[in-house]
Design a protein around this motif. Structure first.
Motif, PDB file in Angstrom:
ATOM      1  N   THR A 182       0.840  -1.213   0.000  1.00 17.41           N
ATOM      2  CA  THR A 182       0.000   0.000   0.000  1.00 17.41           C
ATOM      3  C   THR A 182       0.870   1.256   0.000  1.00 17.41           C
ATOM      4  OG1 THR A 182      -1.797  -1.150   1.107  1.00 17.41           O
ATOM      5  CG2 THR A 182      -1.773   1.256   1.315  1.00 17.41           C
ATOM      6  N   ILE A 183       1.926   1.265   0.818  1.00 20.44           N
ATOM      7  CA  ILE A 183       2.816   2.445   0.856  1.00 20.44           C
ATOM      8  C   ILE A 183       3.377   2.707  -0.553  1.00 20.44           C
ATOM      9  CG2 ILE A 183       5.017   3.370   1.713  1.00 20.44           C
ATOM     10  CD1 ILE A 183       4.564   1.727   4.302  1.00 20.44           C
ATOM     11  N   GLU A 209       0.599   3.740  -3.195  1.00 18.07           N
ATOM     12  CA  GLU A 209       0.004   5.054  -2.930  1.00 18.07           C
ATOM     13  C   GLU A 209       1.000   6.194  -3.115  1.00 18.07           C
ATOM     14  OE1 GLU A 209      -3.002   5.165  -2.996  1.00 18.07           O
ATOM     15  OE2 GLU A 209      -4.015   3.705  -1.743  1.00 18.07           O
ATOM     16  N   GLU A 210       2.285   5.933  -2.841  1.00 23.63           N
ATOM     17  CA  GLU A 210       3.303   6.964  -3.091  1.00 23.63           C
ATOM     18  C   GLU A 210       3.294   7.357  -4.573  1.00 23.63           C
ATOM     19  OE1 GLU A 210       6.901   6.000   0.132  1.00 23.63           O
ATOM     20  OE2 GLU A 210       6.971   5.125  -1.886  1.00 23.63           O
ATOM     21  N   ARG A 243      -1.468   5.963   2.419  1.00 24.20           N
ATOM     22  CA  ARG A 243      -0.032   5.704   2.594  1.00 24.20           C
ATOM     23  C   ARG A 243       0.363   5.871   4.068  1.00 24.20           C
ATOM     24  NH1 ARG A 243       2.615  10.519   0.677  1.00 24.20           N
ATOM     25  NH2 ARG A 243       2.291  11.034   2.847  1.00 24.20           N
ATOM     26  N   ARG A 276       9.304  -2.406  -1.749  1.00 26.52           N
ATOM     27  CA  ARG A 276       8.875  -1.063  -2.142  1.00 26.52           C
ATOM     28  C   ARG A 276       9.402  -0.721  -3.538  1.00 26.52           C
ATOM     29  NH1 ARG A 276      11.527   4.038  -1.064  1.00 26.52           N
ATOM     30  NH2 ARG A 276      10.075   5.760  -1.386  1.00 26.52           N
TER      31      ARG A 276
END
Ligand SMILES: [Fe+2]
Ligand SMILES: [Fe+2]
Length: 218
Positions: free
Chosen positions: A140-141, A144-145, A183, A201
């Motif tokens: 998700t991080i 969404e970034e 995020r 990531r």
């Protein structure tokens, strides 16, 4: 016999050839002006922006659906985490609905890659969900970034454009804020503590950026 010869002579004087009538009948019929009318109403740049945004929200919805399915099945997430993912999924559905309406209103077709995002998005969500709640949050991080940055770029472009719609700009700015909130929620839920977070990531950011580029073109 005499009549046939006369007809042949007349044709020969007019065209210099004996097949003038046959040549005429081979001409293609002209297309009506309405045949060429474009179906798409939006300018190409706006159509491209709406198409990629719609694809992004569709993919986001599928990622959260995949995460939820995996986390529910594996029992790797507590009730609070599941509620958080459901809440984010609900917001993605609202975003997607907004772009469904905009595509319809501007007569823009969705990306031809939607079937790929249907499967790919779900698989990405389910895979990270199976790795655990923190890996799901790491996903998700990363997603969404990228999405937040993408919306921020579009908002900036609309601000600079003389013809950009203020209503669309406000909508995109609000969505960017909500993606940023997703995020931050994922960070607060321990996404950065997932095993192999930097590699995860990096890979998911790359996948998301590639999906955006492809959806703009196809
Ligand atoms: Fe969204
Ligand atoms: Fe989001």
């Amino acid at each position: 016999m005499t009549q046939r010869k006369t007809t042949s002579k007349t044709t020969s004087k007019t065209t210099g050839k004996t097949t003038s009538k046959a040549t005429k009948s081979k001409k293609k019929p002209r297309k009506k002006a309405t045949d060429k009318a474009p179906r798409q109403k939006a300018e190409p740049a706006l159509a491209r922006a709406l198409r990629v945004d719609h694809a992004g929200e569709y993919g986001a919805q599928r990622i959260y659906e995949g995460q939820l399915a995996a986390l529910e099945k594996s029992g790797a997430a507590d009730a609070e985490t599941l509620a958080t993912v459901r809440e984010m999924l609900e917001q993605e559905r609202e975003h997607l609905e907004a772009f469904n309406q905009l595509l319809h209103q501007e007569r823009v077709r969705p990306t031809a890659l939607q079937p790929a995002w249907h499967i790919g998005g779900w698989l990405l969500g389910a895979t990270t969900g199976l790795l655990g709640a923190k890996a799901a949050m790491a996903c998700t991080i990363a997603v969404e970034e990228v999405i937040e940055g993408h919306y921020a770029d579009q908002v900036e472009a609309l601000e600079k454009s003389a013809t950009g719609s203020p209503a669309l700009r406000q909508k995109l700015a609000r969505f960017a804020e909500e993606e940023a909130a997703h995020r931050e929620t994922a960070r607060a839920s321990g996404g950065e503590e997932a095993t192999g977070y930097p590699a995860l990531r990096f890979a998911i950011r790359g996948i998301t950026k590639a999906a955006i580029r492809l959806s703009e073109r196809v």
